[in-house]
Motif scaffolding. Structure first.
Motif, PDB file in Angstrom:
ATOM      1  N   HIS A   1      25.784  45.890  43.543  1.00 28.90           N
ATOM      2  CA  HIS A   1      25.299  45.350  42.274  1.00 28.90           C
ATOM      3  C   HIS A   1      26.480  45.193  41.326  1.00 28.90           C
ATOM      4  N   ALA A   2      26.452  44.125  40.558  1.00 29.68           N
ATOM      5  CA  ALA A   2      27.548  43.865  39.622  1.00 29.68           C
ATOM      6  C   ALA A   2      27.775  45.075  38.726  1.00 29.68           C
ATOM      7  N   GLU A   3      26.670  45.701  38.350  1.00 30.93           N
ATOM      8  CA  GLU A   3      26.699  46.827  37.437  1.00 30.93           C
ATOM      9  C   GLU A   3      27.556  47.987  37.955  1.00 30.93           C
ATOM     10  N   ASP A   4      27.511  48.215  39.280  1.00 28.44           N
ATOM     11  CA  ASP A   4      28.172  49.392  39.857  1.00 28.44           C
ATOM     12  C   ASP A   4      29.664  49.195  40.056  1.00 28.44           C
ATOM     13  N   VAL A   5      30.153  47.982  39.880  1.00 24.15           N
ATOM     14  CA  VAL A   5      31.552  47.747  40.216  1.00 24.15           C
ATOM     15  C   VAL A   5      32.311  47.113  39.059  1.00 24.15           C
ATOM     16  N   THR A   6      31.853  47.360  37.814  1.00 28.58           N
ATOM     17  CA  THR A   6      32.490  46.680  36.683  1.00 28.58           C
ATOM     18  C   THR A   6      33.977  47.007  36.565  1.00 28.58           C
ATOM     19  N   ASP A   7      34.352  48.242  36.881  1.00 28.62           N
ATOM     20  CA  ASP A   7      35.736  48.636  36.599  1.00 28.62           C
ATOM     21  C   ASP A   7      36.619  48.733  37.822  1.00 28.62           C
ATOM     22  N   VAL A   8      36.145  48.221  38.947  1.00 27.16           N
ATOM     23  CA  VAL A   8      36.963  48.266  40.157  1.00 27.16           C
ATOM     24  C   VAL A   8      36.934  46.898  40.799  1.00 27.16           C
TER      25      VAL A   8
ATOM     26  N   GLU B   1      43.550  49.390  48.886  1.00 27.19           N
ATOM     27  CA  GLU B   1      44.508  50.441  48.563  1.00 27.19           C
ATOM     28  C   GLU B   1      43.895  51.277  47.446  1.00 27.19           C
ATOM     29  N   PRO B   2      44.420  52.463  47.229  1.00 28.56           N
ATOM     30  CA  PRO B   2      43.856  53.288  46.148  1.00 28.56           C
ATOM     31  C   PRO B   2      43.810  52.545  44.814  1.00 28.56           C
ATOM     32  N   GLU B   3      44.814  51.741  44.556  1.00 31.01           N
ATOM     33  CA  GLU B   3      44.881  51.005  43.301  1.00 31.01           C
ATOM     34  C   GLU B   3      43.647  50.122  43.055  1.00 31.01           C
ATOM     35  N   CYS B   4      43.078  49.635  44.154  1.00 29.73           N
ATOM     36  CA  CYS B   4      41.958  48.702  44.029  1.00 29.73           C
ATOM     37  C   CYS B   4      40.772  49.341  43.322  1.00 29.73           C
ATOM     38  N   GLY B   5      40.659  50.662  43.421  1.00 35.19           N
ATOM     39  CA  GLY B   5      39.521  51.343  42.819  1.00 35.19           C
ATOM     40  C   GLY B   5      39.818  51.854  41.422  1.00 35.19           C
ATOM     41  N   GLN B   6      41.014  51.557  40.901  1.00 32.76           N
ATOM     42  CA  GLN B   6      41.373  52.141  39.617  1.00 32.76           C
ATOM     43  C   GLN B   6      41.084  51.226  38.442  1.00 32.76           C
TER      44      GLN B   6
END
Ligand SMILES: Nc1ncnc2c1ncn2[C@@H]1O[C@H](COP(=O)(O)OP(=O)(O)O)[C@@H](O)[C@H]1O
Ligand code: SF4
Ligand SMILES: [Mg+2]
Lengths: 318, 575
Positions: B266-273, B284-289
């Motif tokens: 859902h768009a909502e769950d991934v706003t900041d990653v 990479e770890p950076e992708c989730g930051q």
């Protein structure tokens, strides 16, 4: 072609239905307590002569099928015999009562449609809003009040306390009649309007999510066209069915309302006739009721044909 | 000159659905918006036209010829809709008012005209969309085919000569050949009018074939955009690259169909990653930051990936040799099967064989009799003539009822729509257990085994169909069909309602099952690229007749019949 087949089929079904109903109705006389003689005698003294006269007059010694055929032949020609109570031809008795009931039914239906359809549409448009909640609640309350109680309330409020409307009777001149019938028509229309409101609201809500309505808006069609040509026309079909059935019910007499307002309509006649064991009148009324229901259903079918091309071309059967 | 400019468009209902979409369309240009279902394409389109469903709100900016539409009054919007921007919706079967004629739809959309002139204008407009027959104007939608309805809708949408046409999946509900016709029509009209078109589709092939520029949407945001050829040739986002790899090809049988693992968040769950992080093979770890910005690679080319996309090892495949013809003998024999519905001939004497362990494809457009054939073999429809023989037993429906006993253990089926073919009240486990109980007691597979077979976690046994995605439901349907260990599995368009990446999953699953269990397949589809991936032999049906059959590679590479050639011509080229 499909139209003709459909109509022919419906007409045939209607005839069969009426046939069955007539047989049952006729059986009513034969099966009545004390036998047909006793019933047909009514309040006249029961002597050997009078009984023999009755048996001769009504051909009671003929076999049942012959009697039924004769009765049916008369009935088809509009002759239902003579009222046992008033000794007048049944047809006259009914014709005398018909206008009141018919005007009341028509009036009530007019009110029902004129108020119910727009309210239902508005409620659907403002779904979830205060107006919708108000309308829905009002419909629920109205539905819960029995027509008889509503009659009394209206009578007391507008006729007795405020004196705006007459308390009793059906009026003589057309204008007078409208005034007289207003309160009864409202009493009759109350619950029915509530039903139409709910039906209309549901139908319109169902429509609101449809692509063709969105597509109509996307083309910039004027609002009036969207509401009339799209929403109303598509929602009309289910509402039409309900409206037709209500009309049929009203035409066969609205017992409680007629009773409450002292109107001499078919409902009152039926109650009286049953009380007096006036079997010929009861028979005629039952058959008339059946004929009205059948006729109204045919009209609904015709309306479907007119409104929905899919039915017209036999793509779906209503 | 920019016609439509969408900036930072956000659509929110109870949750965030569209998250900061930027788009622009110029006059005379076709822009594609592609993405799997649920990515927010339709709501973006509706937000642009100011037609969001109740309960959803849009923020950001939508300007059309320099005029801001977002938050504009309904009066202004009504004057813009139709005459400047038109919206063509997905489902031609639902888009037209069932009570009005085709002509009335066009007429009511036209600007005011005198009566006589209007009739001529309606016919002219219908002719523009390829409807030459004037009697069509008097027909009602239910009397028209899907393609015809889509043409009528297009004529109605174009009636006020809009500068911008938004077409939301205009061909998804149509047959391959009709799809092709409508797309070509759309292109022709666009060129003739010099109109701007925003084409929304989940089919990358369609987007690349038709669009000058393409934006790829994922979980409510744009993850990549650029010229069509550029995106197709060198995808700059792993998601695009994954979708491309999942595309079946009509010219080669791929050794393996690569599916994108997992499902769209859902768009909502991934706003900041990075929205794709959970499914990305090179995360990479950076992708989730932080959320990767839509960065510019070269003018007009953007990606929301932090890294360069690693090329997929797309081995230029030495076309997979079809498995050697199985030696098991004939499993299903259909002879001269005939079936009429009223005056319509659904099957006009169809004969075909399926060997044990063999996979046979049946292709043709809708109405060619594919589904009727399947229903007759399954005993769900009674043919008017002909024979159906299963493993040497005459199981022709209606002939000798007693013989059908046990036929269901030999043949099972999977239907197109997984959302309606599963009982919504039963859990997946109950559905599978019920199905397995129909089979022989010895060797009866357990629910866990069945789930494992179709690659679903055992925990799914306690879920209900509602809690599954389309692809997962289809896998449950396959597991259910396999529960009695049938010798033949009939698949009727099992992937037609699925996205490409999910389709790749399901096709790969069916291939594995066939390889490992030796189940024969009768695979019905309208998609030639799909049949290329799954069938040894292919039978082409046209109006209830077999017009061509043979080895799949032979039929598709050297078609002998005109109709087969027409089907092939309508397949958009695979990039
Ligand atoms: N009327 C609505 N109210 C709330 N959510 C909706 C509505 N319509 C669609 N959605 C949700 O918005 C998301 C995107 O939908 P949509 O724009 O239709 O996607 P697409 O067109 O890309 O398939 C989906 O998750 C869907 O469930
Ligand atoms: S940003 Fe990271 S997770 Fe997202 S697509 Fe690129 S590599 Fe994959
Ligand atoms: Mg969509």
């Amino acid at each position: 072609m499909a139209v003709l087949t459909l109509l022919a089929r419906r007409l045939a079904a209607a005839l069969v239905l009426l046939g069955v109903l007539s047989a049952l109705t006729f059986g009513l006389l034969a099966a009545s307590p004390g036998g047909p003689e006793q019933v047909l005698l009514g309040s006249r003294p029961s002597t050997a002569e009078t009984r023999a006269a009755i048996r001769a007059e009504y051909h009671l010694d003929d076999p049942f099928p012959v009697r039924y055929a004769r009765w049916l032949g008369d009935a088809v020609r509009g002759d239902f015999g003579v009222s046992i109570y008033s000794r007048e031809p049944v047809t006259d008795v009914i014709a005398d009562r018909m206008p009141v009931t018919a005007s009341l039914a028509g009036y009530a239906l007019l009110l029902t449609v004129a108020v119910g359809v727009p309210l239902g549409l508005v409620a659907a448009m403002r779904r979830g809003g205060a107006l919708d909640q108000g309308i829905t609640l009002a419909a629920l309350v109205t539905l819960a009040i029995p027509p008889f109680a509503l009659s009394i309330l209206l009578l007391y409020g507008f006729a007795v306390a405020l004196g705006w409307f007459p308390v009793f009777g059906a009026g003589e001149t057309p204008l007078d009649r409208i005034v007289h019938l207003t309160l009864p028509a409202i009493a009759l229309a109350g619950a029915q309007t509530a039903m139409v409101v709910r039906q209309m609201r549901a139908a319109a809500l169902d429509l609101a999510g449809q692509d063709f309505l969105t597509f109509a808006r996307a083309r910039g069609l004027p609002r009036r066209r969207i509401w009339l040509g799209y929403a109303l026309r598509n929602a009309a079909l289910p509402v039409l069915t309900v409206g037709g059935l209500l009309l049929a019910a009203n035409l066969t007499g609205s017992l409680f309302v007629e009773q409450a307002f002292g109107l001499h309509g078919l409902g009152a006649l039926l109650i009286g006739a049953i009380g007096q064991k006036d079997i010929p009148v009861v028979q005629a009324l039952v058959l008339l009721g059946g004929a009205i229901v059948v006729a109204v259903n045919l009209l609904i079918d015709l309306a479907y044909l007119a409104v929905d091309p899919r039915v017209r071309h036999g793509a779906v059967t209503s | 000159m920019t016609l439509l400019d969408v900036g930072g468009l956000t659509v929110t209902g109870r949750h965030l659905i569209v998250d900061g979409v930027d788009l622009n369309v110029s006059r005379g240009e076709t822009v594609g918006l592609v993405g799997e279902s649920g990515s927010g394409k339709s709501l973006t389109a509706r937000a642009v036209a100011g037609l969001l469903p109740k309960g959803l709100t849009a923020t950001g900016s939508v300007t059309l010829s320099g005029r801001e539409l977002l938050g504009a009054r309904e009066r202004l919007l009504r004057s813009v809709r139709g005459s400047q921007v038109a919206l063509l919706m997905q489902d031609p079967f639902a888009m037209l008012n069932p009570l009005r004629t085709a002509g009335a739809h066009v007429a009511e959309s036209l600007p005011r005209l005198p009566r006589a002139a209007r009739r001529a204008e309606v016919l002219r407009r219908l002719a523009e969309v390829g409807i030459a027959d004037p009697s069509v104007a008097g027909r009602h939608p239910f009397q028209l085919s899907g393609g015809m309805r889509q043409r009528v809708a297009l004529a109605a949408a174009l009636a006020r000569d809009p500068e911008l046409l938004i077409a939301d999946e205009p061909t998804t509900a149509l047959d391959a050949t009709t799809q092709h016709e409508i797309l070509m029509l759309l292109r022709g009209v666009q060129r003739a009018r010099g109109m701007g078109v925003l084409l929304i589709t989940h089919d990358l092939r369609v987007a690349f074939e038709l669009c000058d520029r393409v934006s790829v949407m994922y979980a409510g945001r744009i993850v990549e955009s650029g010229p069509g050829s550029g995106v197709a040739g060198a995808p700059a986002h792993p998601y695009t690259s994954g979708l491309l790899a999942a595309l079946p090809s009509v010219t080669v049988t791929l050794p393996r169909l690569e599916a994108v693992p997992g499902s769209v968040p859902h768009a909502e769950d991934v706003t900041d990653v990075c929205a794709f992080a959970a499914r990305c093979g090179q995360a990479e770890p950076e992708c989730g930051q932080a959320r990767p910005p839509l960065r510019e690679l070269s003018p007009g080319r953007r990606t929301a990936c932090l890294y360069e996309v690693r090329p997929r090892p797309r081995t230029a495949p030495p076309a997979l040799a079809p498995d050697a013809a199985p030696a098991g003998g004939t499993l299903l024999r259909v002879e001269e099967l005939r079936k009429r519905y009223g005056g319509h001939v659904a099957l006009g004497g169809v004969s075909l064989d399926v060997g044990a362990g063999e996979s046979v494809g049946v292709v043709g457009e809708s109405g060619s009799g594919k589904t009727t054939l399947a229903r007759c073999v399954l005993g769900l429809a009674t043919p008017d003539g002909g024979r159906v023989e299963l493993a040497g037993l005459d199981v022709t429906p209606g002939a000798r009822a007693a013989r059908r006993e046990g036929a269901h253990r030999l043949v099972q089926c999977v239907f197109q729509d997984p959302s309606t073919s599963l009982n919504p009240a039963l859990t997946v486990g109950a559905t599978l257990a019920e199905a397995a109980a129909q089979g022989r007691a010895e060797g009866r597979p357990s629910v866990a085994e069945l789930l494992d077979l179709v690659g679903l976690p055992t925990a799914y046994a306690s879920r209900r169909p509602r809690a599954l995605s389309g692809g997962e439901r289809q896998r449950v349907a396959i597991a259910r069909a396999l529960a009695v260990r049938p010798a033949l599995l009939i698949c009727d368009e099992p992937t037609a309602s699925l996205d490409v990446s999910v389709q790749a999953h399901v096709l790969e699953l069916l291939r594995t099952i066939r390889r490992e269990l030796g189940t024969a397949l009768l695979f019905i589809t309208h998609d030639l690229a799909v049949v290329r991936q799954i069938a040894d032999r292919t039978v082409v049906l046209f109006r209830g007749e077999v017009v061509e059959s043979g080895e799949t590679a032979r039929v598709l590479d050297a078609p002998a019949h005109d109709y087969t050639r027409r089907l092939l011509a309508s397949v958009p080229p695979t990039p």
